[in-house]
Every structure is written in C-alpha cells, then in structure tokens.
Design a protein around this motif. Structure first.
Motif, PDB file in Angstrom:
ATOM      1  N   GLN A   1       0.899  -1.338   0.067  1.00  0.00           N
ATOM      2  CA  GLN A   1       0.011   0.059   0.229  1.00  0.00           C
ATOM      3  C   GLN A   1       0.753   1.169   0.169  1.00  0.00           C
ATOM      4  O   GLN A   1       0.370   2.155  -0.621  1.00  0.00           O
ATOM      5  N   ILE A   2       2.086   1.303   0.881  1.00  0.00           N
ATOM      6  CA  ILE A   2       2.896   2.459   0.769  1.00  0.00           C
ATOM      7  C   ILE A   2       3.522   2.497  -0.676  1.00  0.00           C
ATOM      8  O   ILE A   2       3.500   3.828  -1.275  1.00  0.00           O
ATOM      9  N   LYS A   3       3.894   1.629  -1.275  1.00  0.00           N
ATOM     10  CA  LYS A   3       4.473   1.634  -2.476  1.00  0.00           C
ATOM     11  C   LYS A   3       3.331   2.223  -3.656  1.00  0.00           C
ATOM     12  O   LYS A   3       3.817   2.981  -4.507  1.00  0.00           O
ATOM     13  N   GLU A   4       2.272   1.991  -3.508  1.00  0.00           N
ATOM     14  CA  GLU A   4       1.283   2.213  -4.311  1.00  0.00           C
ATOM     15  C   GLU A   4       1.070   3.778  -4.070  1.00  0.00           C
ATOM     16  O   GLU A   4       0.853   4.596  -5.163  1.00  0.00           O
ATOM     17  N   LEU A   5       0.876   4.108  -2.967  1.00  0.00           N
ATOM     18  CA  LEU A   5       0.766   5.834  -2.584  1.00  0.00           C
ATOM     19  C   LEU A   5       1.922   6.585  -3.300  1.00  0.00           C
ATOM     20  O   LEU A   5       1.602   7.519  -3.533  1.00  0.00           O
ATOM     21  N   GLU A   6       3.075   5.872  -2.952  1.00  0.00           N
ATOM     22  CA  GLU A   6       4.412   6.490  -3.458  1.00  0.00           C
ATOM     23  C   GLU A   6       4.432   6.587  -4.878  1.00  0.00           C
ATOM     24  O   GLU A   6       4.738   7.871  -5.357  1.00  0.00           O
TER      25      GLU A   6
END
Length: 540
Positions: free
Chosen positions: A473-478
């Motif tokens: 989820q963090i990678k997708e947001l970034e």
C-alpha cells in the motif's frame, strides 16, 4: 534476531527457470586451422546444462565461418531477437572468444545490454556466470576480451597473407562461382564456364554496349524471366530459400557488379575489398585500375576489348554530386505502401533558373519488372511538408497536455489530495513500524516459553502478511504521488516537445521521433517511436 528464528520455519523453495540459448561459433580461420568444432562446443554445453537443474535447454544458435570481431552474424542476430522476445533469458557459450573477439562490443553486451534486460550470461571455460560474479572478475573478463581482440588481429594478418597467396596462384576462393561459371567438380578452386548461363552474361555485356543502362538491362532480364544469380543457385539447390523473395529479381546493382567483374575475361582478382582487420579498415572497395589482377586463370566468356569498352562507358556515366545538392533527410525511412519495398530518392533535376535540385521518391520495383509495383512516386518537398506538419501537430498536443498537467499540479485541489496522500502514507509507515516491533516481542515470548512453536508460527505468519500488505500500500501511494512529476519530467516527452521550435524538418527530428513512414498513392502513414510514453502521458 527475527532472522535467526525464521530458520526454524518452513520457507518456500523458489527455483528460477532459465531458458537457455546455446551459442556456438566457428570462424574462417578455425575451419582452416582445424579449431574447436561446432559439434564439440554444443556437446560440452549441453552436458553443462544437464548438470545444472536451474538451466532448461531451449535452442542452439550456430554461426559457422563468421569472424568473432564482427557482431553482424546471422545466428547471433537470431539469438538477440529471441532474447528481446523473452524466448531466451540465459546465453551459454564455451568461452568468451566464441561469443566475440571485439572487446568493446563483447563488453557492451556482457556488462550493459544483458544485465539491463535481465539476461544471464555464462562462459563455461572462463568460469564466468553473471549471476555469481566473483571479486575482480570484471577486470579479468575485460583483460581476456582484450587478449582475444589482439589474437583476432594477429590471426587476421596470417589468414590475409594465406588467402592472398592462394589467389595469386589463380585459385578461386569464393563461396559461389560468378554468374556464367561453375566450380570444377575435380577442383573447387577452379572455375569452368557454365553452359546454362554463359549466354546471359554475353547478352548483358552487349546490351550495355548498345547503350542500355543497368536498370534497363535488369528490367529486360526480369521480363524475359531469366533467373538471377540468387534464384539460379536456389533452383540448383545450392542456396536456401530464405532470401529468394527479396533477391529473386535482377536489379541494377547486380547487373553493375557483373559488368565490373574481371572474372569474365578469364582473370582472377586478388582482392576487391581491403578488409583486413589488422589494418584497422573495414570494407574499402578498390578501383579497377588499382586491382591486382592475375590473368589467364580460367576460360574467358567476354573478350578484353568488350570488357574495357564497357568500363569506359561506365566512367563516362559518372556524375559528380554538386555541393549544393540537398541531403536525403528521409534516407532508409520510407516504405512503399503498394508493394512493401523501400522507396529511393532519385538523382534530382534542376528547374530552369532554380538554384537547388528537386527530388522525387520512387519504388525501384516499378522499374525492374512490368507489373511489379504501380506506385507513381511522390515529390520529396511534398512528403517532407506532410511529415513536418504532422510532427508539429503531435508536439502541439503534447505541449497542451503538459500545460494542463502543470496547472493541475499547482491547483489547491491537487495540493489537498497530495496532503491527504502524505497523511495516509505516514499512518501506514507507523503501522508498519509497529508490526516490526511486535515481531520482535513475540520472538522474546517464544524464547521465554510464553508462546508455543505453533503459536509463534501462527503469529509470525499473520504479521508477515500484514507487513507485506502495508508495504504494498505504501509503494502504491508513493507511485501515485510521484507519477505526475515523473510524467511531466519524462525525458522522451520533453525532448519531443523541444522540436516544436524547429522551423523545418531535420534528420535529427526524424531519427529521434519516427520509426518508419509508409506511403501509398493517396495516404501517408507515420509510425512514431515512444508510442507507450505518449499514450501514458495523454491518458493522465
């Protein structure tokens, strides 16, 4: 500490599959000196693959009679094509010298191209595997490549001298006999007149003496259905059919080559091209008057008188190019939409009072045989104008979208969205760090006996799952946060837009932006490069 405890847990066994392409090469000098055979190379490499469970044999690529200093080899090109298409992801060779002896190009493939596209490279006898590079092995490979390059140049000099000696003794060393001749059944180095084709050679010379140009002669031969050299060899089973479609017809270039060949007066040319690698030159064609010709090596088809008359006619046809003649901006880029052949630019004409020549693009197939192609041709300036206006239209669309995106990034709405994303990202990172701490705590509980083995395994699996989900989820947001900035700063897009300032079409624009141009009687289709980048940019 967590890493130590996980050794007690069952871990999944991941085995990468490597689809292997075996590459084997034997050079001309290897054939002469009896170097390592193709068969021995392949057997050795197949044995190596069978002993390594990660490797799965897919295909073998063989270049027999190709120098290692030249990477334009038939099987090598097929290998690279399969690599790009994902059929092969591992290349295995006996040693670096089989791959190539040009240390600059070898290094470019091994250190740049293959790693960038995820291809494993193994040179068995050199103990080199790009998946397991040892300390200082890069330097070792570079030194071996330089040695191979030096060895190739030394061998080149020896072969160069040996071949010269054979030619000076009157031996014919070509793969195929010239049109009108055949190799002797008793001695492959001796040329004999071919009764089936000798009259065609005579006809070509006399048509030229009557004033017909080489293209007109080719046209006549094709209309009479006289097989060209390539088709004749194919019909006799001496050549494969892979290039028959392209080379079946006579062309002006093949007629010109025949007319300039001293073989037809019973002479042997020691060397038509100066191609010695050790001299640092690559294919310098020598003029007839500078050729070393050995006379009376075989029976002539044409008299010297006729041959040299034709040469003098050709000299008279040579036209010097004016310095004011325009560069061919579209050279090699334009395809005939009618027959699929490549269009050529004519030699141009100068209108009365004009300072510069005007040119047309035409399809050569129209002139080499009746009914071969009906494309009428197109004026160069008209085609250039169409291409230039279309490029400017594409650039205007890209520029408009860039301005729109830049305005959006500066808007209050985007700033609020960006702030919300940052808040969410910070929260996810905090949760991820908390799980990291909890994993350490449950390990302590397990070591102190509070948690059983099954309880520990259950807890660690749950935390691993949650941890991986948060990481995703963090990678997708970034990615979402950075996507607009990356797209706007994309080098390809900005480089394309920069051509908007050009007031006329340039070769640089064409080579950077265009893959190819297909033109028919009433339509011009321009295929642009970077289609995926443009699509992503316009769909934001």
């Amino acid at each position: 500490m967590a890493r130590v405890s996980r050794k007690r847990l069952k871990q999944p066994n991941i085995t990468l599959k490597y689809n292997v392409g075996i590459y084997a090469r034997l050079s001309i000098e290897d054939n002469i000196t009896g170097g390592d055979s193709i068969e021995n190379q392949i057997n050795m490499l197949k044995s190596y693959i069978e002993k390594n469970e990660q490797l799965s044999y897919e295909k073998t690529y063989i270049d027999n009679g190709y120098s290692g200093t030249n990477f334009d080899r038939e099987a090598f090109n097929a290998l690279i094509k399969d690599v790009k298409e994902g059929i092969i992801n591992t290349v295995v060779v006996k040693d670096l010298s089989r791959f190539g002896r040009n240390y600059i190009e070898s290094g470019h493939y091994i250190e740049k191209i293959f790693p960038n596209i995820g291809v494993r490279f193994i040179a068995v006898n050199d103990n080199f595997d790009s998946e397991n590079i040892k300390d200082n092995q890069d330097l070792e490979i570079a030194l071996k490549s330089i040695i191979n390059d030096s060895y190739a140049k030394d061998i080149s000099k020896k072969i160069y001298t040996s071949l010269d000696a054979k030619k000076k003794s009157g031996k014919f060393l070509g793969k195929y006999a010239p049109y009108g001749y055949k190799k002797s059944a008793q001695n492959k180095y001796i040329l004999e007149v071919n009764e089936e084709t000798k009259d065609v050679v005579t006809m070509i010379f006399y048509l030229r003496l009557k004033g017909l140009g080489v293209t007109a002669i080719a046209h006549k031969l094709n209309n009479l259905n006289i097989p060209s050299q390539y088709r004749y060899l194919w019909e006799k089973g001496l050549r494969g059919n892979k290039d028959i479609e392209e080379k079946a017809l006579w062309r002006g270039s093949s007629v010109k080559s025949l007319l300039e060949n001293p073989n037809y007066i019973g002479a042997m040319v020691v060397r038509k091209y100066d191609t010695a690698l050790y001299k640092g030159r690559q294919h310098d064609k020598q003029k007839l008057e500078h050729l070393h010709i050995i006379e009376s090596t075989h029976e002539p088809i044409i008299s010297k008188e006729v041959f040299y008359k034709v040469q003098n006619m050709s000299k008279g046809d040579i036209r010097k190019k004016s310095n004011r003649d325009g560069d061919n901006l579209l050279k090699g880029m334009v395809i005939c939409g009618t027959c699929g052949g490549r269009l050529q630019r004519d030699s141009g004409y100068r209108k009365v009072g004009a300072q510069e020549k005007s040119y047309n693009f035409y399809c050569p197939k129209k002139y080499i045989k009746d009914g071969e192609c009906s494309f009428p041709g197109i004026q160069e300036n008209k085609l250039v104008d169409i291409i230039y206006k279309n490029i400017q239209l594409q650039i205007a669309i890209l520029l408009d979208q860039k301005k729109h995106l830049e305005a959006y990034i500066g808007s209050p709405h985007y700033k609020r969205e960006f702030g919300d994303m940052e808040t969410k990202r910070a929260k996810l990172i905090s949760e991820k760090n908390k799980i990291k701490m909890l994993r350490g705590d449950i390990y302590k509980d397990y070591k102190s006996g509070i948690l059983s083995v099954s309880g520990y395994e259950f807890a660690i699996k749950k935390y691993e799952k949650d941890y991986n989900l948060l990481s995703k989820q963090i990678k997708e947001l970034e990615a979402q946060r950075n996507s607009l900035d990356q797209i706007i700063s994309d080098t390809t897009i900005n480089r394309s837009i920069s051509f908007g300032d050009k007031t006329e079409l340039t070769r640089e624009m064409i080579l950077y932006l265009i893959e190819g141009i297909r033109i028919s009687e009433n339509k011009v289709i321009i295929e642009y490069k970077f289609k995926d980048e443009y699509k992503a940019f316009l769909e934001v």
